[in-house]
Scaffold this motif. Sequence first.
Motif, PDB file in Angstrom:
ATOM      1  N   HIS A   1       0.857  -1.207   0.000  1.00 33.19           N
ATOM      2  CA  HIS A   1       0.000   0.000   0.000  1.00 33.19           C
ATOM      3  C   HIS A   1       0.879   1.237   0.000  1.00 33.19           C
ATOM      4  O   HIS A   1       1.410   1.645   1.033  1.00 33.19           O
ATOM      5  CB  HIS A   1      -0.911  -0.038   1.246  1.00 33.19           C
ATOM      6  CG  HIS A   1      -1.887   1.095   1.334  1.00 33.19           C
ATOM      7  ND1 HIS A   1      -3.209   0.915   1.725  1.00 33.19           N
ATOM      8  CD2 HIS A   1      -1.756   2.430   1.112  1.00 33.19           C
ATOM      9  CE1 HIS A   1      -3.834   2.079   1.738  1.00 33.19           C
ATOM     10  NE2 HIS A   1      -2.960   3.026   1.368  1.00 33.19           N
TER      11      HIS A   1
ATOM     12  N   ASP B   1       2.050   2.757   3.543  1.00 30.29           N
ATOM     13  CA  ASP B   1       1.124   3.841   3.157  1.00 30.29           C
ATOM     14  C   ASP B   1       1.890   5.077   2.712  1.00 30.29           C
ATOM     15  O   ASP B   1       1.373   6.197   2.795  1.00 30.29           O
ATOM     16  CB  ASP B   1       0.156   4.191   4.300  1.00 30.29           C
ATOM     17  CG  ASP B   1      -1.006   5.069   3.850  1.00 30.29           C
ATOM     18  OD1 ASP B   1      -1.320   5.058   2.645  1.00 30.29           O
ATOM     19  OD2 ASP B   1      -1.599   5.771   4.694  1.00 30.29           O
TER      20      ASP B   1
ATOM     21  N   HIS C   1      -6.098   0.082   6.482  1.00 27.32           N
ATOM     22  CA  HIS C   1      -6.206   1.074   7.571  1.00 27.32           C
ATOM     23  C   HIS C   1      -6.945   0.475   8.763  1.00 27.32           C
ATOM     24  O   HIS C   1      -6.323   0.074   9.723  1.00 27.32           O
ATOM     25  CB  HIS C   1      -6.905   2.370   7.137  1.00 27.32           C
ATOM     26  CG  HIS C   1      -6.033   3.295   6.364  1.00 27.32           C
ATOM     27  ND1 HIS C   1      -4.941   3.909   6.894  1.00 27.32           N
ATOM     28  CD2 HIS C   1      -6.104   3.715   5.076  1.00 27.32           C
ATOM     29  CE1 HIS C   1      -4.360   4.672   5.983  1.00 27.32           C
ATOM     30  NE2 HIS C   1      -5.046   4.560   4.863  1.00 27.32           N
TER      31      HIS C   1
ATOM     32  N   HIS D   1       1.531   5.339  -2.112  1.00 24.43           N
ATOM     33  CA  HIS D   1       1.057   6.401  -3.026  1.00 24.43           C
ATOM     34  C   HIS D   1       2.277   7.218  -3.499  1.00 24.43           C
ATOM     35  O   HIS D   1       2.463   8.352  -3.058  1.00 24.43           O
ATOM     36  CB  HIS D   1       0.114   7.357  -2.285  1.00 24.43           C
ATOM     37  CG  HIS D   1      -1.054   6.736  -1.575  1.00 24.43           C
ATOM     38  ND1 HIS D   1      -2.349   6.846  -2.026  1.00 24.43           N
ATOM     39  CD2 HIS D   1      -1.147   6.044  -0.415  1.00 24.43           C
ATOM     40  CE1 HIS D   1      -3.182   6.247  -1.177  1.00 24.43           C
ATOM     41  NE2 HIS D   1      -2.483   5.748  -0.191  1.00 24.43           N
TER      42      HIS D   1
ATOM     43  N   HIS E   1      -9.530   1.416   0.921  1.00 22.21           N
ATOM     44  CA  HIS E   1      -9.157   2.193   2.109  1.00 22.21           C
ATOM     45  C   HIS E   1     -10.399   2.170   3.000  1.00 22.21           C
ATOM     46  O   HIS E   1     -11.428   2.760   2.634  1.00 22.21           O
ATOM     47  CB  HIS E   1      -8.879   3.647   1.739  1.00 22.21           C
ATOM     48  CG  HIS E   1      -7.513   3.904   1.205  1.00 22.21           C
ATOM     49  ND1 HIS E   1      -7.096   3.478  -0.033  1.00 22.21           N
ATOM     50  CD2 HIS E   1      -6.458   4.577   1.755  1.00 22.21           C
ATOM     51  CE1 HIS E   1      -5.847   3.881  -0.225  1.00 22.21           C
ATOM     52  NE2 HIS E   1      -5.435   4.547   0.840  1.00 22.21           N
TER      53      HIS E   1
HETATM   54 FE    FE Z   1      -3.433   5.042   1.524  1.00 26.39          FE
END
Ligand code: FE
Length: 400
Positions: A66, A311, A259, A68, A236
């Motif tokens: 996970h 994340d 999460h 970004h 998410h």
């Molecule tokens: Fe995320």
Amino acid sequence: MSKIKLVNIGKIATYNSQTKVVDSITGSDILINDGIIEKIDNDINENVEIFDCQNRLVTPGFVDPHTHPVFLNGREEEFGLRMQGATYQEIAEKGGGINSSVNGVRNTSNEELIALVTKRMDRFLKLGTTTIEAKSGYGLNVESELKSLEVLDLVNQNHAIDIIPTFLGAHAFPPEYKNDRNGYVDLLCNEMIPAVAGQGIAKYCDVFCENGYFNVKQSRKILEAAKKHGLIPRLHADEFEDSGAAELAAELGAVSADHLMAVSDVGIAKMAEGNVTATILPGTTFFLGSTNYAPVKKLMESGIDIALATDYNPGSCHIQSMPFIISLACIYIGMSVEDALRSATFNSAKTLNLEKEVGSIEIGKKADLVIWDLEKLIEIPYNVTDVPIIKVMKGGKFIF
Ligand code: FE
Ligand code: NIG
């Protein structure tokens, strides 16, 4: 065919998919043939190139499921605002948050983004991550979401790390759809998802299902459209508030719900029933200055597999280190280091449907390995911010 033998290994720490426990193997060498693990044995009589591990610890490369990484600038000013007491949600409501990264991606060339993402991938690899899931999600229109995925694909082709791309057009409502949220959902379902499927780069589709972002009804619609186009759902889910996202993940057969800081008991029960892996992101809780870690013990007691991820993103978690995530999982969540290792390798590979190829040191798998200047597994979380890695091997080749 190129063969290499790792000798004098102090200890191999790896999840074993046959016995379903984390093994600690001593006295074995590893024979690698064309990037694939061929033998793990104490008596390999082959006259091939040798690498002397000098009695050190060897683990699988980390699989970070996970991240970004496709953005232009950091958002350190938001970090500063949080130091003055503002919350992530307050900053987002005032025009910061995900939307403040959108102009950057929209107005930056492929080349510039490729250079930035490459640099970030170099860093991930140095920290022992050999396979990484990476989301789009800061373009939020057809053109810039496709551009973000293309950037990930081009970096993947030229970089040793393996990148698994996810389409996250449903990360936030872009400014032009501020007052027409369902209009953006329609754009996602009718134009963006078909275009992304046609482009053929993304394997997964993710949605930020959360109060204030995409509600359960909108998320269901988006992920059902994604499934029709061959994209696999992940979510998410229930990060700040319980919105029923964990239940939705189970209903849709998502590979992972991520999460889960605010997941409900009903959500946990549904995830267990639906065999959804819980991807836990303790770095985000830590980075946002919260102490509200996801209820991992409860999730584990319900029989749910736990994966761990960074994340990594410019807003809520500017952390790239899986070893540090393992420290947080051990210190704040009370995971054993064996469970944390399994979650950061095999279980995370499972959420990417890659557990037959990577995520453990077993015969027939890719030789994605980390050689540590350590003796025992527990020394990884114990060292916290220090990452004493000697070598990272990806597909049988030493990277640095
Ligand atoms: Fe995320
Ligand atoms: O996973 N929660 C949604 N997305 C990111 C935050 C992204 C950002 O703030 O830029 C996350 O935490």
